[in-house]
Design a protein around this motif. Structure first.
Motif, PDB file in Angstrom:
ATOM      1  N   TYR A  55      38.712  47.465  29.666  1.00 51.98           N
ATOM      2  CA  TYR A  55      40.066  47.988  29.504  1.00 51.98           C
ATOM      3  C   TYR A  55      40.162  49.484  29.797  1.00 51.98           C
ATOM      4  O   TYR A  55      41.136  49.942  30.405  1.00 51.98           O
ATOM      5  N   ARG A  64      48.336  47.821  35.937  1.00 47.17           N
ATOM      6  CA  ARG A  64      49.412  47.994  34.957  1.00 47.17           C
ATOM      7  C   ARG A  64      49.185  47.173  33.697  1.00 47.17           C
ATOM      8  O   ARG A  64      49.656  47.527  32.629  1.00 47.17           O
ATOM      9  N   GLU A  65      48.523  46.046  33.824  1.00 44.20           N
ATOM     10  CA  GLU A  65      48.294  45.174  32.675  1.00 44.20           C
ATOM     11  C   GLU A  65      46.797  44.975  32.456  1.00 44.20           C
ATOM     12  O   GLU A  65      46.258  43.874  32.586  1.00 44.20           O
ATOM     13  N   TRP A  68      44.551  42.156  30.616  1.00 46.98           N
ATOM     14  CA  TRP A  68      43.985  40.928  31.188  1.00 46.98           C
ATOM     15  C   TRP A  68      42.496  41.112  31.482  1.00 46.98           C
ATOM     16  O   TRP A  68      41.709  40.164  31.358  1.00 46.98           O
ATOM     17  N   HIS A 151      57.801  40.118  35.634  1.00 49.60           N
ATOM     18  CA  HIS A 151      57.145  41.254  36.273  1.00 49.60           C
ATOM     19  C   HIS A 151      58.162  41.997  37.134  1.00 49.60           C
ATOM     20  O   HIS A 151      58.143  41.916  38.354  1.00 49.60           O
ATOM     21  N   SER A 162      47.052  41.722  41.542  1.00 54.94           N
ATOM     22  CA  SER A 162      46.745  42.457  40.324  1.00 54.94           C
ATOM     23  C   SER A 162      45.973  41.581  39.341  1.00 54.94           C
ATOM     24  O   SER A 162      44.954  41.984  38.780  1.00 54.94           O
ATOM     25  N   ARG A 163      46.445  40.352  39.154  1.00 52.14           N
ATOM     26  CA  ARG A 163      45.806  39.437  38.208  1.00 52.14           C
ATOM     27  C   ARG A 163      44.374  39.117  38.629  1.00 52.14           C
ATOM     28  O   ARG A 163      43.453  39.153  37.836  1.00 52.14           O
ATOM     29  N   GLU A 166      42.265  42.195  38.075  1.00 49.05           N
ATOM     30  CA  GLU A 166      42.008  42.402  36.642  1.00 49.05           C
ATOM     31  C   GLU A 166      40.964  41.405  36.125  1.00 49.05           C
ATOM     32  O   GLU A 166      40.052  41.784  35.385  1.00 49.05           O
TER      33      GLU A 166
END
Length: 192
Positions: A55, A64-65, A68, A151, A162-163, A166
């Motif tokens: 993290y 941004r997230e 995850w 989103h 992004s996912r 991450e």
């Protein structure tokens, strides 16, 4: 097409593996409290270290997230390196499959409840068809994130990239933490 006997043999092998996992779980439950505490503490420290390390740099990496990445790191960490690698592979492959199918469905059918159901089902099915059934749940979860998590200001393609990044970051950190922990633990031999 494999001979009929091959399917039966694979089914028996799967049954044996499940039985061995249950037996191992039963043995762990019967372990003395001190042993369970030590093993649990070791797993807790590795999981929290991996989550923190995954993290911490997410903002600098432009994620941004980043939570995850932390969630993925916790999900991937196992007490053995080999099991961690397997779980890591499943997490990453599942995210990639679900992300790709989720984006494809959004581009073709839009973001509706029906398209969500289609994306989730296709993601799970694709994992099975690609012979990575162990990644099927993660594929469905990633499709769910792509289609149901709001989103604003981000396209489905950006969300998927992004996912997957991450998840990939969380997987990498988890593998590194478990690898390092095994090398620093004088009680057990290292496995590769």
């Amino acid at each position: 097409m494999p001979p009929d006997g091959a399917d039966k043999g694979a089914g028996r092998e799967t049954t044996r593996i499940r039985r061995l996992r249950r037996h191992l779980a039963d043995l762990r439950k019967r372990s003395p409290a001190g042993r369970r505490f030590r093993d649990g503490l070791e797993h807790a420290l590795m999981s929290s270290a991996a989550a923190f390390a995954a993290y911490l740099p997410t903002q600098a990496l432009g994620l941004r997230e980043g939570f995850w990445a932390a969630i993925t790191a916790i999900a991937v960490v196992q007490t053995e390196f080999g099991a961690t690698r397997t779980t890591a592979r499943d997490q990453f492959v599942g995210a990639a499959i679900g992300g790709a199918i989720g984006v494809a469905v959004v581009l073709i059918a839009g973001q509706t409840i029906v398209s969500y159901l289609l994306a989730a089902a296709l993601s799970v099915l694709a994992a099975w068809m690609l012979n990575v059934a162990s990644a099927a749940r993660l594929a469905g979860i990633t499709a769910t994130i792509i289609l149901l998590v709001p989103h604003p200001g981000t396209s489905a393609q950006q969300m998927m990239l992004s996912r997957v990044f991450e998840v990939g970051w969380g997987v990498s950190v988890a593998i590194a933490v478990v690898w390092l922990a095994e090398r620093l633990d004088p009680r057990r031999p290292t496995s590769d």
